[in-house]
Motif scaffolding. Structure first.
Motif, PDB file in Angstrom:
ATOM      1  N   SER A  56     -13.756 113.670  68.174  1.00 42.43           N
ATOM      2  CA  SER A  56     -14.309 113.459  69.506  1.00 42.43           C
ATOM      3  C   SER A  56     -14.805 114.757  70.139  1.00 42.43           C
ATOM      4  O   SER A  56     -14.236 115.829  69.931  1.00 42.43           O
ATOM      5  CB  SER A  56     -13.261 112.828  70.412  1.00 42.43           C
ATOM      6  N   SER A  57     -15.869 114.632  70.912  1.00 38.36           N
ATOM      7  CA  SER A  57     -16.318 115.733  71.768  1.00 38.36           C
ATOM      8  C   SER A  57     -16.079 115.383  73.233  1.00 38.36           C
ATOM      9  O   SER A  57     -16.763 115.878  74.125  1.00 38.36           O
ATOM     10  CB  SER A  57     -17.809 116.009  71.529  1.00 38.36           C
ATOM     11  N   GLY A  58     -15.116 114.484  73.449  1.00 39.03           N
ATOM     12  CA  GLY A  58     -14.783 114.056  74.807  1.00 39.03           C
ATOM     13  C   GLY A  58     -14.944 112.559  74.995  1.00 39.03           C
ATOM     14  O   GLY A  58     -14.453 111.991  75.967  1.00 39.03           O
ATOM     15  N   GLY A  59     -15.637 111.905  74.069  1.00 37.65           N
ATOM     16  CA  GLY A  59     -15.822 110.463  74.151  1.00 37.65           C
ATOM     17  C   GLY A  59     -14.621 109.691  73.641  1.00 37.65           C
ATOM     18  O   GLY A  59     -13.620 110.269  73.224  1.00 37.65           O
ATOM     19  N   TYR A  60     -14.717 108.376  73.677  1.00 36.69           N
ATOM     20  CA  TYR A  60     -13.612 107.534  73.235  1.00 36.69           C
ATOM     21  C   TYR A  60     -14.153 106.216  72.692  1.00 36.69           C
ATOM     22  O   TYR A  60     -15.360 105.953  72.714  1.00 36.69           O
ATOM     23  CB  TYR A  60     -12.627 107.282  74.384  1.00 36.69           C
ATOM     24  N   MET A  61     -13.258 105.366  72.177  1.00 42.05           N
ATOM     25  CA  MET A  61     -13.647 104.080  71.602  1.00 42.05           C
ATOM     26  C   MET A  61     -12.931 102.952  72.339  1.00 42.05           C
ATOM     27  O   MET A  61     -11.766 103.094  72.712  1.00 42.05           O
ATOM     28  CB  MET A  61     -13.296 104.039  70.114  1.00 42.05           C
ATOM     29  N   GLU A  62     -13.636 101.860  72.553  1.00 42.38           N
ATOM     30  CA  GLU A  62     -13.048 100.725  73.275  1.00 42.38           C
ATOM     31  C   GLU A  62     -13.472  99.422  72.619  1.00 42.38           C
ATOM     32  O   GLU A  62     -14.639  99.245  72.269  1.00 42.38           O
ATOM     33  CB  GLU A  62     -13.480 100.751  74.736  1.00 42.38           C
ATOM     34  N   ILE A  63     -12.513  98.522  72.453  1.00 44.91           N
ATOM     35  CA  ILE A  63     -12.797  97.220  71.855  1.00 44.91           C
ATOM     36  C   ILE A  63     -13.346  96.283  72.929  1.00 44.91           C
ATOM     37  O   ILE A  63     -12.783  96.171  74.019  1.00 44.91           O
ATOM     38  CB  ILE A  63     -11.537  96.619  71.211  1.00 44.91           C
ATOM     39  N   VAL A  64     -14.454  95.640  72.608  1.00 50.15           N
ATOM     40  CA  VAL A  64     -15.048  94.665  73.520  1.00 50.15           C
ATOM     41  C   VAL A  64     -14.508  93.292  73.151  1.00 50.15           C
ATOM     42  O   VAL A  64     -14.820  92.741  72.092  1.00 50.15           O
ATOM     43  CB  VAL A  64     -16.593  94.677  73.417  1.00 50.15           C
ATOM     44  N   GLU A  65     -13.683  92.736  74.013  1.00 46.44           N
ATOM     45  CA  GLU A  65     -13.020  91.468  73.710  1.00 46.44           C
ATOM     46  C   GLU A  65     -13.969  90.292  73.901  1.00 46.44           C
ATOM     47  O   GLU A  65     -14.718  90.216  74.869  1.00 46.44           O
ATOM     48  CB  GLU A  65     -11.791  91.284  74.603  1.00 46.44           C
ATOM     49  N   ASN A  66     -13.910  89.366  72.947  1.00 46.36           N
ATOM     50  CA  ASN A  66     -14.626  88.097  73.045  1.00 46.36           C
ATOM     51  C   ASN A  66     -13.603  87.029  73.426  1.00 46.36           C
ATOM     52  O   ASN A  66     -12.779  86.627  72.604  1.00 46.36           O
ATOM     53  CB  ASN A  66     -15.292  87.756  71.713  1.00 46.36           C
ATOM     54  N   THR A  67     -13.637  86.581  74.659  1.00 47.81           N
ATOM     55  CA  THR A  67     -12.617  85.657  75.156  1.00 47.81           C
ATOM     56  C   THR A  67     -12.687  84.280  74.502  1.00 47.81           C
ATOM     57  O   THR A  67     -11.777  83.474  74.633  1.00 47.81           O
ATOM     58  CB  THR A  67     -12.736  85.494  76.684  1.00 47.81           C
ATOM     59  N   GLN A  68     -13.767  84.010  73.762  1.00 44.46           N
ATOM     60  CA  GLN A  68     -13.911  82.708  73.119  1.00 44.46           C
ATOM     61  C   GLN A  68     -13.469  82.716  71.660  1.00 44.46           C
ATOM     62  O   GLN A  68     -13.589  81.716  70.962  1.00 44.46           O
ATOM     63  CB  GLN A  68     -15.378  82.250  73.213  1.00 44.46           C
ATOM     64  N   SER A  69     -12.964  83.837  71.195  1.00 41.96           N
ATOM     65  CA  SER A  69     -12.486  83.918  69.816  1.00 41.96           C
ATOM     66  C   SER A  69     -11.155  84.650  69.776  1.00 41.96           C
ATOM     67  O   SER A  69     -10.754  85.290  70.741  1.00 41.96           O
ATOM     68  CB  SER A  69     -13.496  84.641  68.924  1.00 41.96           C
ATOM     69  N   GLU A  70     -10.467  84.568  68.653  1.00 42.50           N
ATOM     70  CA  GLU A  70      -9.204  85.270  68.470  1.00 42.50           C
ATOM     71  C   GLU A  70      -9.249  86.090  67.184  1.00 42.50           C
ATOM     72  O   GLU A  70      -8.294  86.158  66.435  1.00 42.50           O
ATOM     73  CB  GLU A  70      -8.042  84.270  68.434  1.00 42.50           C
ATOM     74  N   GLU A  71     -10.394  86.724  66.943  1.00 38.10           N
ATOM     75  CA  GLU A  71     -10.550  87.524  65.741  1.00 38.10           C
ATOM     76  C   GLU A  71      -9.746  88.811  65.835  1.00 38.10           C
ATOM     77  O   GLU A  71      -9.604  89.391  66.920  1.00 38.10           O
ATOM     78  CB  GLU A  71     -12.022  87.848  65.506  1.00 38.10           C
TER      79      GLU A  71
END
Length: 199
Positions: free
Chosen positions: A37-52
């Protein structure tokens, strides 16, 4: 996602957020993938219509000691982390969970920093099942040098894990405000003035 030489791949994350779609599979147990990282980060985008299940395998999350914009990996939904390393994540820590169900296996957490939960913060309505993993050198300015269960709805089970040399004003290794189960855990307390009780 990556490029490099031989079986070692590197990726520089510039000062930005990387969105991971729910259900994605990142990493390969046969290769070493380094996400620096150079200061950034990672985030999961949740799909409320699935349970993957979103999975991370064999990745090295290297915060490079920088002041990250947020915890390196922000988790919602169902997540599996296997054989990963989280290290040198400064100021905002390595992992933050919210509305999450997370399984962590055979992973290591080293030298991460945060006010609460330097390595992992388990937040509202979140469950973590952690096994055969190590937590070392975490520094929390307030609570949970290693792990912090942030809410009465937070749940964690740790099995065959090692927690050592973490620092927190409250709970050097683990600070718990939720439900915590420990099985065959190795807690190594370093007797120094700056280190508090491991739990």
């Amino acid at each position: 996602l990556s490029r490099g030489l031989g079986d070692v791949y590197k990726r520089q994350l510039i000062e930005a957020v990387i969105w991971i779609p729910e259900g994605a599979s990142l990493g390969d147990s046969s290769k070493t993938v380094i996400l620096k990282s150079s200061g950034g980060y990672m985030e999961i985008v949740e799909n409320t219509q699935s349970e993957e299940i979103t999975s991370f395998t064999g990745l090295i999350f290297d915060g490079a000691g920088k002041e990250l914009l947020a915890p390196y990996l922000r988790i919602t939904g169902a997540v599996s982390i296997t054989g990963c390393t989280f290290k040198n994540c400064g100021v905002n820590g390595a992992i933050n969970m919210s509305y999450a169900s997370c399984t962590i296996k055979n992973s290591s957490f080293k030298d991460n920093k945060n006010d609460y939960g330097a390595h992992i913060l388990i937040g509202y309505k979140s469950t973590a099942d952690i096994s055969n993993s190590s937590f070392t050198g975490g520094i929390a300015t307030v609570r949970g040098g290693g792990i912090y269960l942030d809410d009465p709805t937070s749940t964690a089970t740790l099995t065959e894990c090692t927690i050592t040399s973490n620092v927190g004003a409250y709970g050097g290794g683990i600070a718990n405000w939720g439900s915590l189960t420990l099985e065959n855990l190795s807690l190594i307390h370093i007797s120094e003035p700056t280190r508090q009780a491991e739990i």
